[in-house]
Write an enzyme that holds these catalytic residues in place. Structure first.
Site, PDB file in Angstrom:
ATOM      1  CB  SER A   1      18.967  70.140  33.974  1.00  0.00           C
ATOM      2  OG  SER A   1      19.404  71.480  33.865  1.00  0.00           O
TER       3      SER A   1
ATOM      4  CE1 TYR B   1      23.358  68.251  31.499  1.00  0.00           C
ATOM      5  CE2 TYR B   1      22.126  70.301  31.673  1.00  0.00           C
ATOM      6  CZ  TYR B   1      22.660  69.168  32.261  1.00  0.00           C
ATOM      7  OH  TYR B   1      22.481  68.940  33.605  1.00  0.00           O
TER       8      TYR B   1
HETATM    9  P1  NDP Z   1      28.996  64.927  38.653  1.00  0.00           P
HETATM   10  O1  NDP Z   1      29.778  65.223  37.421  1.00  0.00           O
HETATM   11  O2  NDP Z   1      29.483  65.396  39.961  1.00  0.00           O
HETATM   12  O3  NDP Z   1      28.724  63.334  38.747  1.00  0.00           O
HETATM   13  C1  NDP Z   1      28.240  62.657  37.623  1.00  0.00           C
HETATM   14  C2  NDP Z   1      27.941  61.221  37.987  1.00  0.00           C
HETATM   15  O4  NDP Z   1      27.435  60.567  36.814  1.00  0.00           O
HETATM   16  C3  NDP Z   1      29.190  60.469  38.419  1.00  0.00           C
HETATM   17  O5  NDP Z   1      28.844  59.605  39.470  1.00  0.00           O
HETATM   18  C4  NDP Z   1      29.574  59.671  37.176  1.00  0.00           C
HETATM   19  O6  NDP Z   1      30.163  58.429  37.461  1.00  0.00           O
HETATM   20  C5  NDP Z   1      28.216  59.399  36.562  1.00  0.00           C
HETATM   21  N1  NDP Z   1      28.312  59.123  35.124  1.00  0.00           N
HETATM   22  C6  NDP Z   1      28.673  59.956  34.124  1.00  0.00           C
HETATM   23  N2  NDP Z   1      28.677  59.290  32.939  1.00  0.00           N
HETATM   24  C7  NDP Z   1      28.306  58.003  33.220  1.00  0.00           C
HETATM   25  C8  NDP Z   1      28.109  56.839  32.430  1.00  0.00           C
HETATM   26  N3  NDP Z   1      28.303  56.822  31.095  1.00  0.00           N
HETATM   27  N4  NDP Z   1      27.711  55.720  33.054  1.00  0.00           N
HETATM   28  C9  NDP Z   1      27.515  55.697  34.384  1.00  0.00           C
HETATM   29  N5  NDP Z   1      27.695  56.755  35.190  1.00  0.00           N
HETATM   30  C10 NDP Z   1      28.089  57.907  34.604  1.00  0.00           C
HETATM   31  O7  NDP Z   1      27.543  65.502  38.333  1.00  0.00           O
HETATM   32  P2  NDP Z   1      26.352  65.966  39.305  1.00  0.00           P
HETATM   33  O8  NDP Z   1      26.332  65.173  40.522  1.00  0.00           O
HETATM   34  O9  NDP Z   1      26.402  67.435  39.370  1.00  0.00           O
HETATM   35  O10 NDP Z   1      25.113  65.592  38.361  1.00  0.00           O
HETATM   36  C11 NDP Z   1      24.251  64.511  38.621  1.00  0.00           C
HETATM   37  C12 NDP Z   1      23.027  64.685  37.737  1.00  0.00           C
HETATM   38  O11 NDP Z   1      22.401  65.935  38.049  1.00  0.00           O
HETATM   39  C13 NDP Z   1      23.345  64.731  36.236  1.00  0.00           C
HETATM   40  O12 NDP Z   1      22.346  64.044  35.523  1.00  0.00           O
HETATM   41  C14 NDP Z   1      23.294  66.213  35.925  1.00  0.00           C
HETATM   42  O13 NDP Z   1      22.984  66.471  34.580  1.00  0.00           O
HETATM   43  C15 NDP Z   1      22.199  66.674  36.868  1.00  0.00           C
HETATM   44  N6  NDP Z   1      22.246  68.101  37.148  1.00  0.00           N
HETATM   45  C16 NDP Z   1      23.340  68.669  37.782  1.00  0.00           C
HETATM   46  C17 NDP Z   1      23.360  70.028  38.019  1.00  0.00           C
HETATM   47  C18 NDP Z   1      24.511  70.717  38.670  1.00  0.00           C
HETATM   48  O14 NDP Z   1      24.523  71.973  38.688  1.00  0.00           O
HETATM   49  N7  NDP Z   1      25.488  70.000  39.225  1.00  0.00           N
HETATM   50  C19 NDP Z   1      22.242  70.888  37.609  1.00  0.00           C
HETATM   51  C20 NDP Z   1      21.175  70.182  36.965  1.00  0.00           C
HETATM   52  C21 NDP Z   1      21.176  68.843  36.761  1.00  0.00           C
HETATM   53  P3  NDP Z   1      31.773  58.174  37.357  1.00  0.00           P
HETATM   54  O15 NDP Z   1      32.450  59.363  37.987  1.00  0.00           O
HETATM   55  O16 NDP Z   1      31.958  56.906  38.101  1.00  0.00           O
HETATM   56  O17 NDP Z   1      32.103  58.031  35.897  1.00  0.00           O
END
Ligand code: NDP
Length: 242
Positions: free
Chosen positions: A139, A152
């Site tokens: 991030s 975070y």
């Molecule tokens: P979302 O909240 O939309 O999706 C998160 C994903 O991570 C889901 O598919 C969820 O799966 C999965 N997940 C969460 N916890 C677990 C776990 N313990 N085990 C397995 N899977 C897990 O987030 P984003 O798509 O926005 O984020 C994706 C990545 O990008 C993250 O690492 C985030 O930190 C990073 N990011 C996002 C930004 C943003 O502005 N959106 C900015 C910077 C970085 P499920 O729903 O099946 O539990």
């Protein structure tokens, strides 16, 4: 023969957009999901429409055995693991003084240990193959730090350190390891923000808007597949905010 990719957290948001992007580029796609069983089922239909070989694997990235098993299932279904995208992650917005031990352990084990387990499991396969590419999702807050997101930011900085070290370790085996640092992207992770918050964030961004998950997906694909002489790098995908 078409290549294969495993994307952790591919049920929603950036991970789901990345799965579709790789499918359209002809990849065989495996995703993991944790809580979003129905979203993972919906992904199956989307992938079928794209004519993609696809599997969805239940996996909590906090659990090293489940991550190892997800990698094994991908190799057994597709015959190889060409690209690993360690994307699964959670957010936490709290003052450090309000952050409990449980908060800290939970975000550390999801965001940083999850990426470590994904890299370790993928490395075992890729070193034997003598090829492969890993993309970890950090991030911009892992680069610059964010107030009220100390835990975070720490996990996301850790991912950058892990990526740079692993790129040096795996380079001699022909494996590249890179990192994406997204800015503010329109996914459920930001569902706590209201219209005024989004407007303020867009205002702070030189491109004048927040990003779409598909725009992060294309940057992931670039590092994973196109950028054959790039390793150990962090690509800010943030509309110029940093
Ligand atoms: P979302 O909240 O939309 O999706 C998160 C994903 O991570 C889901 O598919 C969820 O799966 C999965 N997940 C969460 N916890 C677990 C776990 N313990 N085990 C397995 N899977 C897990 O987030 P984003 O798509 O926005 O984020 C994706 C990545 O990008 C993250 O690492 C985030 O930190 C990073 N990011 C996002 C930004 C943003 O502005 N959106 C900015 C910077 C970085 P499920 O729903 O099946 O539990």
């Amino acid at each position: 023969m078409s290549k294969s990719v495993l994307i952790t957290g591919g049920s929603r948001g950036i991970g789901a957009a990345t799965a579709v992007y790789f499918a359209r580029k002809g990849y065989k796609v495996a995703i993991t999901y944790n809580k979003s069983l129905y979203a993972a089922k919906a992904m199956k239909e989307t992938m079928a429409l794209n004519g993609c070989e696809f599997i969805a694997i239940p996996c909590d990235v906090k659990n090293p055995t489940q991550v190892e098993s997800a990698v094994r299932q991908t190799v057994s279904a597709f015959g190889s693991l060409d690209v690993m995208v360690n994307n699964a992650g959670i957010a936490l917005q709290k003052l450090i003084t309000d952050t409990t031990d449980d908060d800290w352990q939970n975000i550390l084990s999801t965001n940083l240990s999850g990426v470590f387990y994904g890299c370790r499991s993928a490395a075992k396969v890729m070193v034997n193959q003598k090829s492969g590419s890993i993309v970890n999702i950090s991030s911009i807050w892992g680069v610059s730090g964010a107030s009220m997101e100390v835990a975070y930011s720490a996990t996301k900085s850790g991912i950058i350190g892990l990526t740079k070290a692993l790129a040096k370790e795996l380079g001699p085996s022909g494996i590249r390891v890179n990192c994406i640092a997204p800015g503010v992207i329109d996914t459920e992770m930001n569902s706590n923000l209201d219209i005024a918050d989004f407007a303020a964030l867009a205002d702070d961004t030189p491109l004048g808007r927040i990003g779409a998950a598909e725009e992060v997906a294309s940057a992931i694909f670039y590092l994973a597949d196109d950028a054959s002489f790039v390793t150990g790098q962090v690509l800010n995908t943030d509309g110029g905010i940093l």
